[in-house]
Write a protein that holds these residues in place. Structure first.
Motif, PDB file in Angstrom:
ATOM      1  N   LEU A 192     -35.234  86.851 -28.122  1.00  0.00           N
ATOM      2  CA  LEU A 192     -34.854  88.368 -29.786  1.00  0.00           C
ATOM      3  C   LEU A 192     -34.982  89.358 -29.860  1.00  0.00           C
ATOM      4  CD1 LEU A 192     -36.131  87.700 -32.485  1.00  0.00           C
ATOM      5  CD2 LEU A 192     -38.649  88.452 -32.054  1.00  0.00           C
ATOM      6  N   SER A 217     -46.000  86.957 -29.838  1.00  0.00           N
ATOM      7  CA  SER A 217     -46.730  85.980 -30.273  1.00  0.00           C
ATOM      8  C   SER A 217     -47.817  86.138 -29.198  1.00  0.00           C
ATOM      9  CB  SER A 217     -45.477  85.190 -29.807  1.00  0.00           C
ATOM     10  OG  SER A 217     -46.047  83.749 -29.917  1.00  0.00           O
ATOM     11  N   VAL A 249     -44.629  86.453 -33.695  1.00  0.00           N
ATOM     12  CA  VAL A 249     -43.744  85.697 -34.223  1.00  0.00           C
ATOM     13  C   VAL A 249     -43.843  83.564 -33.584  1.00  0.00           C
ATOM     14  CG1 VAL A 249     -41.294  84.844 -33.444  1.00  0.00           C
ATOM     15  CG2 VAL A 249     -41.713  87.548 -33.537  1.00  0.00           C
ATOM     16  N   CYS A 254     -43.754  81.332 -31.757  1.00  0.00           N
ATOM     17  CA  CYS A 254     -43.233  80.951 -30.462  1.00  0.00           C
ATOM     18  C   CYS A 254     -42.521  79.221 -30.286  1.00  0.00           C
ATOM     19  CB  CYS A 254     -44.356  81.438 -29.261  1.00  0.00           C
ATOM     20  SG  CYS A 254     -45.467  80.310 -29.189  1.00  0.00           S
ATOM     21  N   GLU A 294     -39.987  78.695 -31.768  1.00  0.00           N
ATOM     22  CA  GLU A 294     -39.263  78.400 -32.478  1.00  0.00           C
ATOM     23  C   GLU A 294     -37.698  79.068 -31.214  1.00  0.00           C
ATOM     24  OE1 GLU A 294     -37.596  77.394 -35.432  1.00  0.00           O
ATOM     25  OE2 GLU A 294     -39.796  77.453 -36.427  1.00  0.00           O
ATOM     26  N   GLN A 328     -36.016  82.810 -34.525  1.00  0.00           N
ATOM     27  CA  GLN A 328     -36.854  83.837 -34.772  1.00  0.00           C
ATOM     28  C   GLN A 328     -36.527  84.959 -35.140  1.00  0.00           C
ATOM     29  OE1 GLN A 328     -37.964  84.120 -31.118  1.00  0.00           O
ATOM     30  NE2 GLN A 328     -39.616  82.107 -30.347  1.00  0.00           N
ATOM     31  N   GLN A 376     -36.247  84.566 -39.245  1.00  0.00           N
ATOM     32  CA  GLN A 376     -37.635  84.574 -39.571  1.00  0.00           C
ATOM     33  C   GLN A 376     -38.283  86.160 -39.885  1.00  0.00           C
ATOM     34  OE1 GLN A 376     -40.402  83.664 -36.542  1.00  0.00           O
ATOM     35  NE2 GLN A 376     -42.267  83.980 -37.916  1.00  0.00           N
TER      36      GLN A 376
END
Length: 916
Positions: A690, A727, A746, A748, A750, A755, A758
């Motif tokens: 991410l 996360s 977040v 996790c 995905e 992420q 998002q």
């Protein structure tokens, strides 16, 4: 070579067709023009369709010529004409695929274009579909191709050759052959495409994929079959059993390519099981070993909260320990071990008695203490309770109303008087809610207690009992009617702290309240006021003024507390002088009867909102707030906090930490936009993917290393004003160490790209084209040196000519981080002002390395051969911190397409340091 001279190389079908023309249509054939010499251009002029019985290999040569010239329109037309001219188009396609290898690579190849065009052509000519023995032979041939072809060719070939109608045992045998060759991925993909999973051994098919870290493929393999999902979860749970040796599984696949044994462990398997349980909506009871492991981690977390942080009372801790351990002997045994490690034999013996553990399960010392210390423990607990009570009265906020004015409402008859008092125009009420903490377990929290505070009274609604009574009496709408009337009345000012999150939990408890937040009027969320206070503190400090009320670190040290205050407790301390006592926050609010400490805590949480509001409205300037604070809050209906992401009652505001002001319409919109360059985060070590995506988009990202403790993220966030991205369980610890809203959990499950989307959408981060690659993906630097291609060529050549060059200066080679491609379009760095262009650094030759004036070594050895010869490349961009070299390529376009939903137009031009 003309067509006649090449006839020996044509298939027998063409000879038969030619003989037929001679015997039946000689007169007509005699009128045709003389044959042209055989050249590919003739096909282009006359069309392949005019040559009935054409050789597929000759057609392939023609198509390859067009493919080389990139004449795609002519290519598709020629494929159509050529296919129509083949005696057997299906066999001809296989001839072409078997004699060419370009289709084996990724992307759209010539083979892909031929196949998809033939698929369309067959749909237009369904009468040409094959069947019987001939189709079986074609199916046998195409299976050999499927094992080597890329994913984009599978579906067209399966459709063209009707493989779903082929003999299932034959297909299973072919897949089994691939599996035993070691082509596990190919075998699984083909099984999915042909829907063979129900006839296969799920453990046998999925094990090598898990060893190769292909969990996504495993999920796809069982995705459409609930029975296989359950079997897979049971297998994975068996591997998580404490006595199971995972090496017994891995030993069979030691020669496996791309084998990643470090990722095949109980921790990884446990995460996978929980993700699959959530995705497939399977009963967690199917996986007792994984659930036990999760409960064991909860035990460790509870011990940390109670004995390391010391932020949980004995009563709350005891309730959660009992709920977690239950009647499970395995967990009870671990509980005794933890008690011996963190406490003493006295405590371990007391819990052994409470769990009714047999003596043979206990260590000798614990068994010996079992009967000696019971009376002593009771006395110590009583003395400790008295001492704590006195300390709380001295150090914490105390309710200014008598205990008799706190009403616990457990029947609907008791609530009638409350409704009449609360629903009065002009009233100001404080509202709060409590629920049992979930500690990361599956499911949304359900509100157990609703607190409504008036000036002289506090009402506590026992929701589980009230809802049960309403359902029994057939009056389910009682509570929703009251709540909706309260929140929709603009004449009643409702105070809350993170009210949006409370209302979401309320809606999860009572579905009829799902639209309450949209209909709410006259709402004041003191969380936004808290953010204004924090901003005022920062602004005043910048102006050289001392702000005593916003110095939690100082007051914290002076009072000798163990932990920094946060959230509502910190706001109460700032405004009223003493913090809230939050030791009951993690209570088991579902357990009845409620303890006296819980009742007082719940009443204080709601009543303190009234006192904060009254004091802030009377004198906002004394708290560093603007003089129009009163106008912006008092009696103004429709003020609603924006919807926020929530996890266990944690609210995540705008990363700027500032309250949004304006009209009612503005306050109902998403958070105010923030540019990528203004947004700064610190990523926990499980979210490095991410972090790299966010850096690609110009966000200022610090990332923890794999060996770093999660709590380091809180230190960085506090020092540098960053938002924490984390996360799972670390969120519980990290969010308690930073200000309210400065930690975001977040999803996790995905992928990193999802992420990133998002996070950007949640915080309303606006990314422009100029932001993409404005930061170095390796070191996060936002300053580049622009070097013309010819100058870069000189630097590369000079560095290679130095004797003994061993690649010095290539600090980070491309192959070491395959996810960070050098082939990127790097925009100008916004931090580099255009006025600096004439004073840019000049690379300097230092032996085998090329360095900038500041000592940064350019990573010239990482530039692949041939890149400098690309005519379309005019400039290269060098990171001034780590020396990484970037150039324009296809990666920029891919990033733009992936994140087009969050891209905005920007008029600013790119600028970089230019090489004079």
């Amino acid at each position: 070579m003309d067509r006649d001279s090449d006839s020996s190389h044509q298939p027998a079908g063409r000879e038969r067709l030619f003989a037929m023309c001679v015997s039946q249509n000689w007169d007509r054939a005699a009128t045709l023009p003389s044959p042209l010499p055989w050249k590919p251009s003739n096909l282009l002029e006359h069309g392949a369709g005019e040559l009935t019985g054409q050789d597929p290999l000759q057609l392939l040569k023609t198509l390859q010529l067009l493919w080389t010239k990139k004449e795609m329109k002519k290519l598709k037309e020629e494929i159509r004409r050529g296919v129509a001219g083949l005696e057997d188009p299906l066999a001809g396609l296989l001839d072409m695929l078997e004699s060419s290898s370009d289709w084996r690579g990724k992307g759209h190849s010539l083979g892909y274009y031929i196949t998809t065009e033939l698929q369309l052509w067959i749909r237009e000519h369904p009468a040409l579909q094959q069947s019987g023995i001939k189709l079986k032979k074609l199916q046998s041939r195409v299976l050999g191709i499927l094992a080597q072809c890329p994913a984009n060719l599978l579906d067209p070939l399966i459709s063209i050759y009707q493989l779903h109608t082929a003999d299932r045992n034959y297909l299973l045998g072919h897949v089994s052959h691939l599996y035993h060759k070691g082509d596990y991925k190919e075998a699984a993909i083909l099984s999915i495409k042909l829907q063979l999973q129900p006839d296969q051994d799920v453990e046998k098919m999925c094990t090598p994929l898990l060893l190769q870290d292909k969990t996504n493929l495993v999920e796809d393999y069982v995705g459409e079959y609930p029975e296989l999902q359950s079997k897979l979860l049971q297998i994975l749970d068996t591997w998580c059993e404490p006595s199971f040796n995972i090496r017994d599984v891995t030993r069979q696949y030691q020669g496996l390519s791309r084998y990643k044994p470090e990722k095949f462990n109980r921790k990884m398997l446990s995460k996978l099981v929980f993700r699959l349980l959530g995705r497939f909506n399977v009963d967690p009871a199917l996986c007792p070993n994984v659930i036990n492991q999760r409960h064991l981690r909860t035990l460790h977390y509870l011990f940390y909260k109670r004995f390391v942080e010391k932020t949980m009372t004995q009563e709350n801790w005891t309730d959660h320990i009992q709920s977690t351990v239950g009647e499970n002997r395995w967990l009870q045994g671990h509980l005794i071990e933890l008690l011996i490690r963190y406490c003493d034999l006295n405590t371990a013996a007391r819990w052994a008695q409470r769990c009714n553990l047999p003596k043979e399960m206990l260590p000798y010392e614990v068994a010996d203490e079992l009967q000696k210390l019971q009376i002593q423990e009771r006395l110590e607990e009583a003395a400790k309770a008295d001492s704590d009570e006195e300390s709380k009265k001295k150090d914490y906020y105390q309710l200014p109303i008598p205990r008799a004015n706190i009403h616990l409402l457990q029947t609907w008859e008791e609530t009638l008087q409350c409704w009449e008092k609360v629903l009065q125009p002009g009233h100001v009420v404080g509202i709060d809610m409590e629920w049992k903490p979930s500690f990361g377990m599956v499911g949304k929290p359900r509100v157990s207690l609703l607190q409504i505070a008036l000036k002289d009274e506090v009402f506590l609604f026992d929701l589980p009992r009230l809802l049960e009574q309403a359902e029994t009496e057939g009056e389910k709408e009682r509570l929703p009617r009251f709540i909706q009337k309260l929140y929709s009345d603009a004449a009643i000012t409702k105070l809350g702290y993170g009210m949006s999150g409370d209302l979401k939990s309320f809606a999860a408890t009572c579905s009829a309240l799902k639209d309450t937040e949209k209909q709410a009027q006259g709402v004041v969320d003191l969380l936004t006021v808290d953010k204004q206070l924090q901003k005022s503190s920062i602004d005043w400090k910048k102006g050289g003024r001392k702000v005593d009320v916003l110095s939690p670190e100082q007051s914290y040290e002076d009072r000798g507390f163990r932990q920094l205050e946060k959230g509502l407790s910190l706001l109460v301390q700032h405004v009223l002088g003493k913090p809230l006592d939050k030791t009951e926050q993690l209570s088991n609010w579902e357990k009845r009867p409620l303890r006296e400490e819980q009742i007082l805590y719940a009443a204080s949480d709601a009543y303190c909102l009234l006192e904060i509001y009254e004091k802030l409205c009377k004198d906002p300037a004394s708290f560093g707030l603007s003089s129009d604070l009163t106008e912006s809050l008092v009696g103004k209906p429709g003020i609603k906090p924006r919807a926020k992401k929530q996890l266990n009652k944690q609210e995540v505001p705008s990363p700027s930490g500032q309250q949004r002001k304006g009209s009612d319409k503005e306050n109902s919109c998403p958070p105010a936009p923030i540019s990528a360059k203004e947004f700064s985060v610190v990523c926990d070590n499980m979210l490095q993917g991410l972090g790299r995506y966010l850096r690609c988009l110009g966000v200022d990202v610090q990332m923890l290393e794999n060996e770093d403790d999660h709590r380091k993220a809180a230190e960085i966030a506090r020092q540098e004003g960053r938002v924490i991205l984390t996360s799972g369980l670390p969120y519980q610890t990290l969010q308690s160490q930073v200000g309210e809203g400065r930690c975001f959990s977040v999803n996790c499950s995905e992928k990193a790209k999802e992420q990133a989307l998002q996070v950007l959408k949640h915080f309303n981060v606006q990314v422009s084209l100029a932001d993409i690659f404005s930061r170095c993906q390796v070191c996060n630097c936002d300053k580049y040196l622009k070097v013309p291609r010819e100058r870069m060529r000189e630097l590369v050549e000079s560095s290679r000519q130095v004797p003994g060059d061993d690649g010095t200066g290539c600090l980070v080679r491309c192959e070491e981080k395959p996810s960070q491609s050098c082939d990127a379009a790097v925009p100008a760095c916004d931090a580099a002002q255009p006025s600096y262009a004439r004073h840019a650094e000049e690379p300097e030759q230092r032996g085998a390395a090329v360095a900038l004036a500041g000592g940064t070594v350019l990573q010239l050895a990482a530039i692949p051969p041939g890149v400098l010869d690309k005519a379309e490349l005019t400039d290269f961009y060098c990171c001034t911190r780590c020396g990484k070299v970037f150039w324009e390529g296809s990666h920029f376009g891919r990033v733009v397409s992936q994140f087009q939903d969050v891209l905005v137009a920007a008029g600013d031009e790119r600028s970089v340091y230019k090489l004079s």
